[in-house]
Write an enzyme that holds these catalytic residues in place. Structure first.
Site, PDB file in Angstrom:
ATOM      1  N   CYS A  32      -8.726   2.293   1.523  1.00 23.98           N
ATOM      2  CA  CYS A  32      -9.388   2.919   0.390  1.00 23.98           C
ATOM      3  C   CYS A  32      -8.316   3.199  -0.659  1.00 23.98           C
ATOM      4  CB  CYS A  32     -10.109   4.196   0.815  1.00 23.98           C
ATOM      5  SG  CYS A  32      -9.093   5.305   1.778  1.00 23.98           S
ATOM      6  N   ARG A 124       2.497  -3.303   0.064  1.00 21.14           N
ATOM      7  CA  ARG A 124       1.461  -4.302  -0.183  1.00 21.14           C
ATOM      8  C   ARG A 124       2.013  -5.409  -1.059  1.00 21.14           C
ATOM      9  NH1 ARG A 124      -4.348  -3.447  -3.269  1.00 21.14           N
ATOM     10  NH2 ARG A 124      -5.566  -4.719  -1.848  1.00 21.14           N
ATOM     11  N   ASP A 257     -12.996   0.386   1.418  1.00 22.48           N
ATOM     12  CA  ASP A 257     -12.533  -0.157   0.133  1.00 22.48           C
ATOM     13  C   ASP A 257     -13.010   0.700  -1.041  1.00 22.48           C
ATOM     14  OD1 ASP A 257     -11.013  -1.934  -1.435  1.00 22.48           O
ATOM     15  OD2 ASP A 257     -12.818  -3.018  -2.019  1.00 22.48           O
TER      16      ASP A 257
HETATM   17  O1  LIG Z   1     -10.635  -7.643  -4.955  1.00 23.75           O
HETATM   18  C1  LIG Z   1     -10.210  -6.745  -5.716  1.00 23.75           C
HETATM   19  O2  LIG Z   1     -10.437  -6.719  -6.929  1.00 23.75           O
HETATM   20  C2  LIG Z   1      -9.367  -5.684  -5.142  1.00 23.75           C
HETATM   21  C3  LIG Z   1      -8.453  -5.046  -5.981  1.00 23.75           C
HETATM   22  C4  LIG Z   1      -7.588  -4.158  -5.444  1.00 23.75           C
HETATM   23  C5  LIG Z   1      -6.538  -3.540  -6.249  1.00 23.75           C
HETATM   24  O3  LIG Z   1      -6.617  -3.649  -7.471  1.00 23.75           O
HETATM   25  O4  LIG Z   1      -5.623  -2.965  -5.650  1.00 23.75           O
HETATM   26  O5  LIG Z   1      -7.621  -3.830  -4.135  1.00 23.75           O
HETATM   27  C6  LIG Z   1      -8.544  -4.399  -3.293  1.00 23.75           C
HETATM   28  O6  LIG Z   1      -8.504  -4.054  -2.086  1.00 23.75           O
HETATM   29  C7  LIG Z   1      -9.426  -5.344  -3.806  1.00 23.75           C
END
Ligand SMILES: O=C(O)c1cc(C(=O)O)oc(=O)c1
Length: 304
Positions: A32, A124, A257
């Site tokens: 999240c 990440r 998420d």
């Molecule tokens: O698919 C996405 O747009 C998305 C974006 C982000 C982020 O902007 O970090 O994180 C996610 O887990 C998924």
């Protein structure tokens, strides 16, 4: 600072339903985000989207409403490598949140130590082109080698079509590697087709690779949407996620998420997203591993 949301931005779903599925005690929402609030934690100049605000208090309220015990707050790309909002959430959680950061190679050892003290346990690396600009792989490998001694892992986000090109880099990483959202399979392709088989092979041949079986609302093509009390949402995603859960029960994680950045079609009811879990993890044992044992091992190993 005042920020204007990206046109067409969908805000997170207010007033989610109470899940019918009762989460096991100690369940972790292992993916999240927090967004700002922008006035307190400005969005990064290099961001590709400007979201609505989604504060730590709103995240913790959702945690309690859904029945989760803990969160893993993953640095969202709209904050770039400025981890202050995520760190602030971890610090305010009374030990109930851990974090995943985005860092640049210029980060100092002391800054890494400070992130660790705040609860960060991973970095990440993002390869989704609509979200980030390219970071050279030698820079990422250098970061991976620096965080490995801290016992951290690397979270990777990429599109399924890019796995062949990224394979050698991913398999050279020296840590546990956690894939966001199952490597974003195209679920309109056959589950036993070459694309998903490659992802399964990636996990089968590399025992350090884990997967989040999250984001059916992003991956689904046919729905139905997790809205209006739908108890069988995103049916086309179920076989893909279930296959990963059943084949690799000790290396899977699940997360809401929330607040669901960049969804274009609809914003899911997070209570109904929780009701999706028993479709992909049908037994109590699989549910306990997915929601408690695995995330605890990765993020709170000192309690295991
Ligand atoms: O698919 C996405 O747009 C998305 C974006 C982000 C982020 O902007 O970090 O994180 C996610 O887990 C998924």
């Amino acid at each position: 600072m005042q920020f204007e949301k990206t046109p067409g931005w969908l805000d997170w779903y207010a007033g989610p339903s109470k899940p019918r599925f009762t989460l096991p005690a100690g369940a972790v929402d292992a993916h999240c985000h927090v967004f700002g609030p922008g006035a307190e934690f400005p969005y990064a100049p290099e961001r590709k989207y400007t979201p609505c605000d989604a504060s730590k208090a709103q995240l913790f309220a959702l945690r309690d409403h859904l029945g989760f015990a803990r969160n893993v707050v993953v640095q969202a790309t709209c904050h770039g490598a400025d981890n202050r909002a995520m760190v602030d959430a971890c610090k305010a959680s009374s030990g109930r949140a851990r974090g995943v950061a985005t860092v640049r190679r210029s980060i100092t050892d002391q800054e890494l130590q400070d992130l660790h003290a705040a609860g960060v346990r991973g970095v990440r690396f993002n390869f989704v082109k609509r979200l980030v600009d390219f970071t050279p792989k030698d820079e990422l490998l250098e970061i991976a080698n620096r965080i490995a001694p801290l016992g951290w892992h690397v979270v990777i986000y990429f599109e399924a079509v890019d796995l062949p090109e990224l394979w050698d880099f991913f398999t050279a990483l020296p840590t546990t590697v956690v894939v966001d959202h199952m490597g974003r399979p195209d679920v309109s392709k056959p589950i036993d087709g070459p694309e998903f088989e490659l992802f399964v092979k990636f996990m089968r041949e590399n025992s350090n690779v884990w997967s989040k079986v999250s984001c059916p609302e992003r991956l689904s093509v046919t729905g139905p949407k997790a809205l209006d009390d739908e108890q069988n949402a995103y049916r086309d995603v179920v076989p893909f996620a279930r296959r990963i859960v059943e084949q690799f029960p000790d290396r899977v994680l699940w997360g809401t998420d929330w607040p669901h950045p960049n969804l274009k079609d609809h914003m899911p009811d997070d209570g109904l997203l929780v009701d999706f879990i028993p479709h992909i993890a049908p037994t109590a044992e699989l549910q306990r591993k997915l929601l408690v044992d695995n995330p605890m091992r990765l993020y709170w190993p000192e309690e295991c």
